[in-house]
Design a protein around this motif. Structure first.
Motif, short mmCIF file in Angstrom:
data_model
loop_
_atom_site.label_atom_id
_atom_site.label_comp_id
_atom_site.label_asym_id
_atom_site.label_seq_id
_atom_site.Cartn_x
_atom_site.Cartn_y
_atom_site.Cartn_z
N GLU A 177 27.66 42.03 11.91
CA GLU A 177 27.59 40.85 10.53
C GLU A 177 26.90 41.52 9.77
OE1 GLU A 177 26.81 37.08 11.26
OE2 GLU A 177 28.92 37.13 12.60
N GLU A 178 26.10 42.47 10.01
CA GLU A 178 24.96 43.69 9.33
C GLU A 178 24.71 44.85 9.99
OE1 GLU A 178 23.72 45.44 6.39
OE2 GLU A 178 22.83 43.28 6.06
N PRO A 179 26.05 45.96 9.25
CA PRO A 179 26.33 46.93 8.62
C PRO A 179 25.35 48.05 8.46
CG PRO A 179 27.50 46.41 6.81
CD PRO A 179 26.57 45.33 7.22
N ALA A 180 24.02 47.92 7.82
CA ALA A 180 22.77 48.40 7.42
C ALA A 180 21.58 48.15 8.79
CB ALA A 180 22.62 47.56 6.33
N VAL A 181 22.29 47.46 9.50
CA VAL A 181 20.57 47.50 10.93
C VAL A 181 21.60 47.54 12.20
CG1 VAL A 181 19.02 45.98 11.77
CG2 VAL A 181 19.53 46.34 9.25
N LYS A 182 21.12 48.68 13.05
CA LYS A 182 22.18 48.62 14.32
C LYS A 182 21.03 47.67 15.16
CE LYS A 182 22.21 52.76 14.41
NZ LYS A 182 21.22 53.48 12.48
N CYS A 183 21.87 46.92 16.41
CA CYS A 183 21.15 46.37 16.92
C CYS A 183 21.47 46.37 18.87
CB CYS A 183 21.70 44.45 16.58
SG CYS A 183 19.96 43.99 17.45
N LEU A 184 20.56 46.42 19.58
CA LEU A 184 20.78 46.90 21.01
C LEU A 184 20.49 45.84 22.40
CD1 LEU A 184 22.73 48.70 23.25
CD2 LEU A 184 20.55 50.21 23.17
N SER A 185 20.75 45.61 23.09
CA SER A 185 20.57 44.33 23.96
C SER A 185 19.73 45.31 25.27
CB SER A 185 20.75 43.48 24.70
OG SER A 185 20.31 42.28 24.90
N VAL A 186 18.96 45.32 25.94
CA VAL A 186 18.60 46.56 27.18
C VAL A 186 17.71 45.84 27.54
CG1 VAL A 186 17.61 48.91 27.52
CG2 VAL A 186 18.86 48.48 25.49
N ALA A 187 18.52 46.41 29.48
CA ALA A 187 17.82 45.62 30.60
C ALA A 187 17.25 46.30 30.83
CB ALA A 187 18.68 45.13 31.54
N PRO A 188 16.18 45.96 31.19
CA PRO A 188 14.79 46.86 31.97
C PRO A 188 14.85 47.49 33.64
CG PRO A 188 13.60 44.70 31.96
CD PRO A 188 15.25 44.85 31.43
N LYS A 227 25.72 46.95 22.15
CA LYS A 227 25.98 46.25 23.25
C LYS A 227 25.05 45.62 24.61
CE LYS A 227 29.53 49.99 23.66
NZ LYS A 227 30.73 49.85 24.33
N TYR A 228 25.83 45.53 25.29
CA TYR A 228 24.55 45.57 26.29
C TYR A 228 25.07 46.64 27.33
CZ TYR A 228 23.08 43.22 30.85
OH TYR A 228 22.15 43.56 32.18
N LEU A 229 23.12 46.92 27.48
CA LEU A 229 23.42 48.45 28.63
C LEU A 229 21.74 47.81 29.51
CD1 LEU A 229 24.29 50.90 26.04
CD2 LEU A 229 25.52 49.88 27.46
N SER A 230 22.28 48.61 30.54
CA SER A 230 21.27 48.93 31.19
C SER A 230 19.95 50.19 30.74
CB SER A 230 21.35 48.80 32.84
OG SER A 230 20.18 49.25 33.88
N PHE A 231 18.98 50.11 31.29
CA PHE A 231 18.10 50.89 30.67
C PHE A 231 18.69 52.56 31.43
CE2 PHE A 231 16.29 50.61 34.52
CZ PHE A 231 15.48 51.67 34.80
#
Length: 252
Positions: A167-178, A239-243
């Protein structure tokens, strides 16, 4: 000027390691951190001086979050990245013993504070084509007994990362499991809340410590730090990724 990065939950564990790794990896980065305990924040300030600034407060406090963001934006003129690390595990309880108020409190900390921080920082991140990194958990897509509240909150973060990215092309966002990291949360599991889990799950966590299989916090902290400093790759945006996902090998 180097990157200006906001990090939450910096008083200990992964959050503290993220701050330290950012400064080790970059000679000119500036970090604004928030945590409830002031003594560790003062210690970081004494160590890093004018490269580290902080607000003592709860991340569920809108006033504290606004103060943190305003400080970074007004004093440095920009915000490049946000690492949303702060979170709690409890309540640890199975579905037959749900304390709904405790669930709501956890969601305020683990999820809604992140939504709030994202909303406040987004106008600044859009100007720098910035990055938001969420600290998720393996529990977001696999079951650990009695972790329903924590697991659901982290799954929500994963979905929210997808929402922000789309929804906001100017900003990148990522969810990462540690991964499973040797922090105070693990001590709490072994010594306190593990009694509310199945004996099998509790034994698994105790065995991880006894067999020296817990990760040092610097391992995932390096990944989060490099993502904040170097930027989230376009092909993993949302995306959601593992570290330790191979696609993040350049950030290890």
């Amino acid at each position: 000027m180097g990157k200006v990065i906001i990090v939450t939950g910096v008083s200990r564990g992964i959050g503290k390691s993220i701050v330290e790794r950012i400064f080790k990896l970059s000679s000119d980065a500036i970090v604004y951190g928030i945590a409830r305990s002031e003594a560790p924040l003062k210690a970081l300030k004494e160590t890093y001086g004018d490269r580290f600034f902080y607000v003592t407060g709860d991340i569920t406090d809108q006033v504290a979050l606004q103060k943190l963001v305003d400080g970074a934006a007004k004093e440095q003129g920009k915000i490049d990245s946000v690492v949303a690390n702060a979170g709690v595990l409890e309540p640890v309880q199975d579905v037959n013993h749900i304390d709904i108020d405790a669930w709501k409190k956890l969601f305020d900390i683990n999820f809604f504070s992140v939504v709030s921080l994202t909303s406040i920082t987004l106008p600044y991140l859009k100007k720098t084509n910035g990055n938001i990194v969420f600290v998720s958990s393996d529990a977001s897509d696999m079951h650990f007994s009695s972790w329903g509240a924590y697991s659901a909150s982290k799954a929500c973060l994963n979905r929210f990362a997808m929402t922000v990215a789309n929804e906001e092309p100017a900003v990148k966002c990522l969810s990462v499991a540690p991964g499973i990291v040797d922090t105070s949360m693990q001590v709490n599991i072994r010594e306190n809340v593990g009694k509310d889990m199945t004996s099998e799950d509790h034994a698994m966590f105790k065995d991880l410590k006894e067999s020296n299989k817990l990760l040092d916090s610097n391992v995932p902290a390096t990944v989060y730090s490099k993502l904040a400093l170097n930027g989230i790759p376009v092909d993993v945006n949302g995306k959601y990724l593992s570290f330790d996902d191979p696609i993040l090998k350049e950030f290890a």
